[in-house]
Structures are given as structure tokens and as C-alpha cells.
Design an enzyme around this catalytic site. Structure first.
Site, PDB file in Angstrom:
ATOM      1  N   GLY A  15       0.785  -1.082   0.111  1.00  0.00           N
ATOM      2  CA  GLY A  15       0.009   0.043   0.066  1.00  0.00           C
ATOM      3  C   GLY A  15       0.873   1.340  -0.075  1.00  0.00           C
ATOM      4  O   GLY A  15       1.712   1.236   0.652  1.00  0.00           O
ATOM      5  N   SER A  26      15.614  10.709  -0.436  1.00  0.00           N
ATOM      6  CA  SER A  26      16.772  10.433   0.459  1.00  0.00           C
ATOM      7  C   SER A  26      17.965   9.184  -0.030  1.00  0.00           C
ATOM      8  O   SER A  26      18.794   9.503   0.022  1.00  0.00           O
ATOM      9  CB  SER A  26      16.315  10.164   1.934  1.00  0.00           C
ATOM     10  OG  SER A  26      17.422   9.921   2.650  1.00  0.00           O
ATOM     11  N   VAL A  28      18.252   7.977  -2.915  1.00  0.00           N
ATOM     12  CA  VAL A  28      18.853   8.366  -4.340  1.00  0.00           C
ATOM     13  C   VAL A  28      19.938   9.628  -3.928  1.00  0.00           C
ATOM     14  O   VAL A  28      21.110   9.215  -4.604  1.00  0.00           O
ATOM     15  CB  VAL A  28      17.746   9.094  -5.411  1.00  0.00           C
ATOM     16  CG1 VAL A  28      18.422   9.680  -6.525  1.00  0.00           C
ATOM     17  CG2 VAL A  28      16.828   7.834  -5.825  1.00  0.00           C
ATOM     18  N   ARG A  29      19.812  10.319  -3.296  1.00  0.00           N
ATOM     19  CA  ARG A  29      20.796  11.540  -3.106  1.00  0.00           C
ATOM     20  C   ARG A  29      21.732  10.952  -2.081  1.00  0.00           C
ATOM     21  O   ARG A  29      23.085  11.290  -2.402  1.00  0.00           O
ATOM     22  CB  ARG A  29      20.188  12.841  -2.651  1.00  0.00           C
ATOM     23  CG  ARG A  29      19.397  13.401  -3.905  1.00  0.00           C
ATOM     24  CD  ARG A  29      18.808  14.609  -3.444  1.00  0.00           C
ATOM     25  NE  ARG A  29      18.033  15.376  -4.640  1.00  0.00           N
ATOM     26  CZ  ARG A  29      17.203  16.527  -4.500  1.00  0.00           C
ATOM     27  NH1 ARG A  29      17.285  17.211  -3.651  1.00  0.00           N
ATOM     28  NH2 ARG A  29      16.762  16.729  -5.839  1.00  0.00           N
ATOM     29  N   ARG A  76       0.849  -4.710  -5.819  1.00  0.00           N
ATOM     30  CA  ARG A  76       0.873  -5.966  -5.183  1.00  0.00           C
ATOM     31  C   ARG A  76       1.273  -7.284  -6.227  1.00  0.00           C
ATOM     32  O   ARG A  76       0.710  -6.993  -7.302  1.00  0.00           O
ATOM     33  CB  ARG A  76      -0.111  -6.455  -4.302  1.00  0.00           C
ATOM     34  CG  ARG A  76      -0.639  -4.915  -3.443  1.00  0.00           C
ATOM     35  CD  ARG A  76      -1.684  -5.617  -2.431  1.00  0.00           C
ATOM     36  NE  ARG A  76      -2.108  -4.419  -1.704  1.00  0.00           N
ATOM     37  CZ  ARG A  76      -1.842  -3.782  -0.660  1.00  0.00           C
ATOM     38  NH1 ARG A  76      -0.846  -4.540   0.076  1.00  0.00           N
ATOM     39  NH2 ARG A  76      -2.442  -2.823  -0.216  1.00  0.00           N
ATOM     40  N   ASP A 107       4.883  -4.822   6.071  1.00  0.00           N
ATOM     41  CA  ASP A 107       5.409  -6.038   6.468  1.00  0.00           C
ATOM     42  C   ASP A 107       5.617  -7.227   5.444  1.00  0.00           C
ATOM     43  O   ASP A 107       6.566  -7.840   5.169  1.00  0.00           O
ATOM     44  CB  ASP A 107       4.590  -6.596   7.708  1.00  0.00           C
ATOM     45  CG  ASP A 107       3.286  -6.831   7.699  1.00  0.00           C
ATOM     46  OD1 ASP A 107       2.736  -6.280   6.642  1.00  0.00           O
ATOM     47  OD2 ASP A 107       2.685  -7.554   8.424  1.00  0.00           O
ATOM     48  N   THR A 130       4.501   2.334   6.040  1.00  0.00           N
ATOM     49  CA  THR A 130       2.951   1.701   6.304  1.00  0.00           C
ATOM     50  C   THR A 130       2.270   2.494   7.288  1.00  0.00           C
ATOM     51  O   THR A 130       2.808   3.019   8.376  1.00  0.00           O
ATOM     52  CB  THR A 130       2.997   0.324   6.779  1.00  0.00           C
ATOM     53  OG1 THR A 130       1.772   0.023   7.170  1.00  0.00           O
ATOM     54  CG2 THR A 130       4.010  -0.047   7.868  1.00  0.00           C
ATOM     55  N   ASP A 132      -0.117   1.546   9.166  1.00  0.00           N
ATOM     56  CA  ASP A 132      -0.503   0.611  10.368  1.00  0.00           C
ATOM     57  C   ASP A 132       0.708   0.885  11.421  1.00  0.00           C
ATOM     58  O   ASP A 132       0.306   0.371  12.557  1.00  0.00           O
ATOM     59  CB  ASP A 132      -0.701  -0.815   9.929  1.00  0.00           C
ATOM     60  CG  ASP A 132      -1.834  -0.854   8.984  1.00  0.00           C
ATOM     61  OD1 ASP A 132      -2.780   0.109   9.299  1.00  0.00           O
ATOM     62  OD2 ASP A 132      -2.146  -1.685   8.049  1.00  0.00           O
ATOM     63  N   ASP A 134       3.000  -1.136  11.960  1.00  0.00           N
ATOM     64  CA  ASP A 134       2.780  -2.440  12.389  1.00  0.00           C
ATOM     65  C   ASP A 134       4.211  -3.495  12.396  1.00  0.00           C
ATOM     66  O   ASP A 134       4.327  -4.680  12.847  1.00  0.00           O
ATOM     67  CB  ASP A 134       1.895  -3.592  11.818  1.00  0.00           C
ATOM     68  CG  ASP A 134       1.767  -3.560  10.517  1.00  0.00           C
ATOM     69  OD1 ASP A 134       2.791  -2.843   9.771  1.00  0.00           O
ATOM     70  OD2 ASP A 134       0.964  -4.351   9.781  1.00  0.00           O
ATOM     71  N   GLY A 175      -7.200   0.207   9.385  1.00  0.00           N
ATOM     72  CA  GLY A 175      -6.615  -0.651  10.567  1.00  0.00           C
ATOM     73  C   GLY A 175      -7.343  -1.849  10.621  1.00  0.00           C
ATOM     74  O   GLY A 175      -8.322  -2.146  11.271  1.00  0.00           O
ATOM     75  N   ARG A 176      -7.007  -2.936   9.589  1.00  0.00           N
ATOM     76  CA  ARG A 176      -7.779  -4.100   9.391  1.00  0.00           C
ATOM     77  C   ARG A 176      -7.275  -4.899  10.729  1.00  0.00           C
ATOM     78  O   ARG A 176      -8.127  -5.681  11.232  1.00  0.00           O
ATOM     79  CB  ARG A 176      -7.109  -4.979   7.950  1.00  0.00           C
ATOM     80  CG  ARG A 176      -8.094  -4.586   6.997  1.00  0.00           C
ATOM     81  CD  ARG A 176      -7.879  -5.568   5.803  1.00  0.00           C
ATOM     82  NE  ARG A 176      -6.387  -5.676   5.414  1.00  0.00           N
ATOM     83  CZ  ARG A 176      -6.072  -4.929   4.483  1.00  0.00           C
ATOM     84  NH1 ARG A 176      -6.838  -4.399   3.747  1.00  0.00           N
ATOM     85  NH2 ARG A 176      -4.702  -5.042   3.945  1.00  0.00           N
ATOM     86  N   ARG A 248     -24.990   9.491  13.137  1.00  0.00           N
ATOM     87  CA  ARG A 248     -24.360   9.581  11.622  1.00  0.00           C
ATOM     88  C   ARG A 248     -22.871   8.665  11.602  1.00  0.00           C
ATOM     89  O   ARG A 248     -22.240   8.593  12.820  1.00  0.00           O
ATOM     90  CB  ARG A 248     -24.288  10.881  11.214  1.00  0.00           C
ATOM     91  CG  ARG A 248     -25.455  11.653  11.249  1.00  0.00           C
ATOM     92  CD  ARG A 248     -26.486  10.938  10.402  1.00  0.00           C
ATOM     93  NE  ARG A 248     -27.733  11.663  10.725  1.00  0.00           N
ATOM     94  CZ  ARG A 248     -28.318  12.561   9.845  1.00  0.00           C
ATOM     95  NH1 ARG A 248     -27.765  13.099   9.059  1.00  0.00           N
ATOM     96  NH2 ARG A 248     -29.681  12.959  10.448  1.00  0.00           N
TER      97      ARG A 248
END
Ligand code: ATP
Length: 324
Positions: A15, A26, A28-29, A76, A107, A130, A132, A134, A175-176, A248
Site C-alpha cells: 500500500g 533520500s 537516491v541522493r 502487489r 511487513d 506503512t 499501520d 505494525d 486498520g484491518r 451518523r
């Protein structure tokens, strides 16, 4: 053993998140500064299976530090998850004479990098990116701070209408499996409740608190739900069924992945990119760059990917205490 590395490949995988561009800049340079040639691999691991690979220059990463997403694109790749796919990927790296690989991702992406090293002995360094947060062994991953701040800005706006219309708002955030974003944003936004995948929730007791609050004159609620805990729609339905109160929902969805990176993510990106290049220059391989107690470190890739980060229970308790 220190390998003679001249050409380094860099890719973004999984993702996308804000700050990936700042890391590419960063890498590359810093890489060119340290005397390496740096090659951008487009479309993640899928790009290693026949995609575009381009030599990067300092100029090719100009004016991207403030941009969300990734100029290298991300993807992916199921094929890369098979040993045959990784052999194919390695063939491309050999053909392009790329001696080492820097993988920027979550991960899954870093597990892929570790397997590529294990099976084909190409030096790899992972950079955690990421929303997350994690990955084990690092206090922060690239993109996490921006995602929390983007969600916070949205919730602050929703709070305005929640108060004015005297409503309950249930807000679903990403946040799965991990409630990190939900927890951080709930604490920062002053939410009354937070539901995360790691902790069982009890809607009836939550509704009881809402009813008690109403009796005491409380007029609005902000309830933050991580998508992996349940859906905002389901919680709102139960609250309405049990109380009849105006409730709502807002699902923040993909807007949490975008936006200009925060200063913190940009600074982390600058440090992580340089640390990845230094690691390769020093002969470190199969490592993830990390930050722990404000210090940049290297930790084993399989360790970073094999452990689950624990929820910050003191933050969870604090949300409840401060919501009274
Ligand atoms: P996010 O945190 O955004 O989900 P991620 O890096 O965890 O990012 P994944 O979709 O899990 O995203 O992984 C990205 C890619 O990494 C996969 O499409 C695949 O090519 C590779 N990958 C994931 N898991 C593995 C694995 N177990 N073995 C080899 N490669 C993997």
C-alpha cells in the site's frame, strides 16, 4: 561478508503511504553522495518481473519531498510470493547488474525482501513504510504520522457538526488487524470511545455510558472505529436501535493514505534513506532501518516482520479517563 556493491535498486511495494517520495529522494541522493549508482524499479516487485527500471539522478527526485504517493508507483505481486517468481525477479536484477536492493514498504514487502536475500543472497535493506505502524522494532514507520494527522483533521471537522447538530458520530478509520491509527487519533481528537481489533468491545455498555452522559447534559459523541474491529454502520445501527439518538457515520477510507507528509514523516524519511545506504556501504544486509528511543538502528528483517506490535494500553485507558 562485505560485498562489492556499485548499483543499488530501490522500489516501493504494497500500500502506498505519504512520505514514500521523501524516502526515495533520500535514498537516491544519499546513494549518489556515497558513490553508488541508484536505479528506480517501477511498480514494486511486479516491476522486477518485467517492468521499467530507470537510473535515477539527483534531479529526478527534485520537488517530490512534499508529495504523497510514490513516483516509483507501487503494486502487489502474487507471482513474487512464489519461489519461482523470486527467481525470476533475481534474474532481472542480475540482467540489470543491480548488486543490492532497498525495499520501501510494509511487513509483506519486507518479508518478500528477506526471502529474496535468503534464497538468492542479494543484499537487501528494508525501510518501513506503512500507515499501520505494525513493524516490530521501530517506534515509527514512514506514513504513520501523516495518516494519523489526516484522520485527525477530518475528525476535528466532524466534531464541529457533531456539536452543532447534537449528534453522535461514528467514524471508521483504516486498520484491518491493528488499531494503531484508531487509538492515536481517538486520543488526539478527544473521542469518547475507540473500538480496535485487538480488544473485544461491548456495545451495550457503550450505550449505557451514552445514556448516562445524555442525562448529565452531554450532547455529542465521537466514536472512532478501526475497520478491523467492526464497521461504523453496524455500530451506528446498534446505537440507534438502543437509544433512538441521532447517529451518523463517516468512513474516512483512502483519504488517510494521501496528502502531503508531515514534518515528522519527512525527517524520518531523510534519516531512513541515508541509514539504508550507510548500511549497504558498511556491509549490513537483511536488515530493516528503524527508530527506537530517537536513535536510528538496524534490526533483522525477519524479526521485524515476525512479531506483532502490541496496542498501547495506557493510551487506551487514557481515552476512557479523559472522555468522562
Ligand atoms: P501494507 O502495510 O500497506 O499492507 P505491505 O508491504 O504489507 O504493505 P502486502 O500486500 O502485504 O503489503 O505486500 C506487498 C507485496 O509484497 C506483495 O504483493 C508480494 O509481492 C510481497 N509479499 C507479501 N507477502 C509476502 C510473502 N510472504 N512472501 C513473499 N513476498 C511477499
Amino acid at each position: 561478508m562485505k560485498k562489492n556493491i556499485k548499483r543499488i535498486g530501490v522500489l516501493t511495494s504494497g500500500g502506498d503511504c505519504s512520505g514514500m517520495n521523501a524516502v526515495i529522494r533520500s535514498v537516491v541522493r544519499s546513494g549518489i553522495y556515497s558513490g553508488f549508482e541508484v536505479y528506480g524499479i517501477y511498480h514494486g516487485y511486479q516491476g522486477l518481473l518485467g517492468g521499467k527500471i530507470k537510473k535515477m539522478s539527483c534531479r529526478s527526485v527534485g520537488n517530490i519531498i512534499n508529495r504523497g504517493g510514490t513516483i516509483l508507483k507501487t503494486a502487489r505481486s502474487q507471482q513474487f510470493e512464489t519461489p519461482e517468481g523470486r527467481t525470476h525477479a533475481m534474474d532481472t536484477l542480475r540482467e540489470k547488474m543491480i548488486d543490492a536492493l532497498i525495499v520501501i514498504g510494509g511487513d509483506g514487502s519486507l518479508i518478500g525482501a528477506h526471502l529474496l536475500y535468503k534464497e538468492h543472497h542479494i543484499p537487501v535493506i528494508g525501510i518501513p513504510a506503512t500507515i499501520d505502524n505494525d513493524l516490530h522494532g521501530t517506534d515509527f514507520s514512514i506514513g504513520t504520522d501523516t495518516a494519523v494527522n489526516v484522520a485527525l483533521e477530518a475528525i476535528d471537522k466532524i466534531r464541529d457538526t457533531a456539536i452543532s447538530m447534537e449528534r453522535i458520530f461514528v467514524i471508521e478509520v483504516m486498520g484491518r488487524d491493528i488499531g494503531y491509527i484508531a487509538l492515536q487519533v481517538a486520543l488526539a481528537a478527544g473521542a469518547e470511545e475507540v473500538l480496535v481489533p485487538e480488544i473485544d468491545y461491548d456495545v451495550e455498555s457503550m450505550v449505557l455510558d451514552i445514556k448516562k452522559g445524555r442525562k448529565k447534559g452531554k450532547i455529542s459523541w465521537v466514536i472512532v472505529v478501526a475497520e478491523g474491529a467492526t464497521s461504523a454502520a453496524e455500530i451506528a445501527k446498534q446505537i440507534i436501535d438502543m437509544t433512538g439518538f441521532d447517529t451518523r457515520i463517516t468512513v474516512l477510507g483512502y483519504l488517510q493514505r494521501g496528502g502531503s507528509p508531515t514534518a515528522m514523516d519527512r525527517i524520518l524519511a531523510a534519516s531512513f534513506g541515508k541509514a539504508a545506504i550507510d548500511a549497504l556501504a558498511n556491509g549490513d544486509i537483511d536488515k530493516m532501518v528503524a527508530i527506537s528511543a530517537d536513535k536510528i538502528k538496524l534490526i533483522d528483517l525477519d524479526y521485524a516482520c515476525s512479531q506483532k506490535n502490541e496496542l498501547n494500553m495506557s493510551h487506551y485507558k487514557l481515552i476512557k479517563i479523559l472522555a468522562t
